[in-house]
Design an enzyme around this catalytic site. Structure first.
Site, PDB file in Angstrom:
ATOM      1  N   HIS A   1      13.278 -15.966 -26.376  1.00 10.75           N
ATOM      2  CA  HIS A   1      12.197 -15.841 -25.350  1.00 10.75           C
ATOM      3  C   HIS A   1      10.909 -15.242 -25.768  1.00 10.75           C
ATOM      4  O   HIS A   1      10.952 -14.571 -26.863  1.00 10.75           O
ATOM      5  CB  HIS A   1      12.842 -15.228 -24.103  1.00 10.75           C
ATOM      6  CG  HIS A   1      13.270 -13.935 -24.372  1.00 10.75           C
ATOM      7  ND1 HIS A   1      12.505 -12.815 -24.578  1.00 10.75           N
ATOM      8  CD2 HIS A   1      14.579 -13.315 -24.606  1.00 10.75           C
ATOM      9  CE1 HIS A   1      13.115 -11.515 -24.527  1.00 10.75           C
ATOM     10  NE2 HIS A   1      14.374 -11.984 -24.822  1.00 10.75           N
TER      11      HIS A   1
ATOM     12  N   CYS B   1      18.860 -10.553 -27.573  1.00 15.85           N
ATOM     13  CA  CYS B   1      17.990 -11.821 -27.530  1.00 15.85           C
ATOM     14  C   CYS B   1      17.225 -11.804 -28.603  1.00 15.85           C
ATOM     15  O   CYS B   1      16.760 -10.680 -29.128  1.00 15.85           O
ATOM     16  CB  CYS B   1      17.312 -11.943 -26.275  1.00 15.85           C
ATOM     17  SG  CYS B   1      18.413 -12.241 -24.760  1.00 15.85           S
TER      18      CYS B   1
END
Length: 384
Positions: free
Chosen positions: A344, A360
């Site tokens: 992301h 992440c």
């Protein structure tokens, strides 16, 4: 005795001071009066001089005027009454002619003004009737191709050329020049109302919802289901949308044929994109605060989200405070279904290259946007 003497001396000194102050006041009053007299004299002298000069000039002017009157009386004999009457009649006729001419002139001016106003009104109405669009000529564009964009028919070429004063399109149409397109059948602006969709807008202008996706693509909207109320869309000709549809189909075929893969290395915090086993892109990333947070292994991209929400704190997509940034590519890490671990963007570009995330893979928004637009679902991602 001594006290009496002291008292007498005090009285003498007091009387002396009183006399001295009175003398000073008299002197000051005398000086002030003299100054006033001097100022009055200085002010009176110029007035006296000007009056004497005027008295000297007036007799001379009178004499000169008298001499001129005598000379004129000697040159021109007195006119007879008949001559005076004739001159008076002539003056009256001249005044009447001038007045009549002035009235005619004003009438003509009023008529001319009315005609000018009517011409202006007609020109304004013509301009209102003509819907114009400005087109900037791009590379390899011709009068024919430009006409096809706006009218879907080559028979309107003469209309565009004559309106823009073009006699030889092959020589006169240059890159960068701006053409005025009068009364185009398409390429109008449409402001989105509440409840409208790309399907309903496509049906309104083209009679079919088949142009839904290409119309969204033409206006730079990647997800046709996310049409925002109040924005203005450009409605091109059907031929333009058909070209867009064919081009996007070719690109989709290329993407389907091409095989992409991604490799993320935590030691260097680099993400490498491969197309048919060839490196095409390399991005810097940020990974977990410690090596155990970011999972290792081979996964697949199972979802792609534009402007994802940050659910833990309820921060909406597109909010500057959203730590997920602009886009999300979810990974099918066991038991997560692409909702916990993903690739992301970020709202903190300075963090890229470090070990800061909760697991992440974090990129700059511009980099993750490229992945979102170019990497298809089910692409293999290897983290090591």
């Amino acid at each position: 005795m001594s006290s009496k003497k002291d008292l007498q001396q005090m009285q003498l000194s007091r009387s002396k001071r009183i006399r001295a102050s009175r003398q000073r006041k008299r002197r000051f009053t005398f000086i002030f009066i003299m100054l006033l007299l001097l100022i009055g004299l200085f002010a009176a002298v110029p007035a006296i001089q000007s009056s004497t000069m005027a008295d000297q000039v007036k007799p001379k002017e009178k004499l000169a005027n008298q001499e001129q009157v005598l000379a004129s009386s000697q040159k021109t004999p007195p006119k007879k009454s008949s001559e005076l009457e004739q001159e008076l009649k002539t003056d009256i006729r001249v005044d009447a002619i001038q007045t009549k001419a002035e009235k005619q002139c004003t009438c003509q001016n009023e008529v001319k003004k009315k005609e000018d106003i009517q011409v202006i009104k007609r020109e304004v109405k013509k301009k209102e009737d003509i819907h114009l669009i400005e087109h900037e000529v791009k590379k390899n564009e011709t009068l024919f191709s430009i006409t096809m964009i706006y009218f879907s028919s080559s028979q309107f070429q003469n209309k565009i050329s004559s309106y823009n004063g073009i006699k030889n399109p092959e020589k006169e149409i240059r890159i960068g020049m701006k053409l005025a397109i009068p009364n185009p059948q398409f390429m109008v602006s449409h402001k989105v109302s509440k409840g409208e969709t790309f399907a309903s807008i496509s049906r309104k202008y083209y009679g079919s919802a088949s142009h839904r996706l290409s119309l969204a693509s033409y206006n730079g909207i990647k997800n046709p289901d996310q049409l925002k109320y109040g924005i203005t869309l450009q409605i091109p000709s059907p031929s333009t949308l058909q070209k867009i549809a064919s081009l996007s189909a070719k690109e989709d075929n290329k993407k389907e044929k091409a095989v992409y893969s991604i490799v993320i290395t935590k030691k260097t915090n680099k993400l490498v994109v491969y197309q048919d086993k060839k490196v095409i892109k390399t991005f810097s990333v940020a990974t977990g605060k410690n090596s155990s947070l970011t999972p290792e292994g081979t996964f697949k991209i199972v979802n792609k989200i534009d402007e994802p929400w940050y659910s833990p704190k309820g921060i909406p997509g597109g909010d500057p405070k959203n730590p997920f940034g602009s886009h999300w590519l979810g990974l099918d890490v066991s038991g997560t279904k692409g909702t916990k671990y993903g690739i992301h963007g970020t709202n903190d570009p300075s963090s890229i290259g470090g070990y800061v995330s909760l697991g992440c893979i974090r990129l700059k928004n511009t980099d993750v946007k490229w992945l979102y637009n170019n990497i298809p679902l089910q692409t293999t991602v290897t983290i090591k």
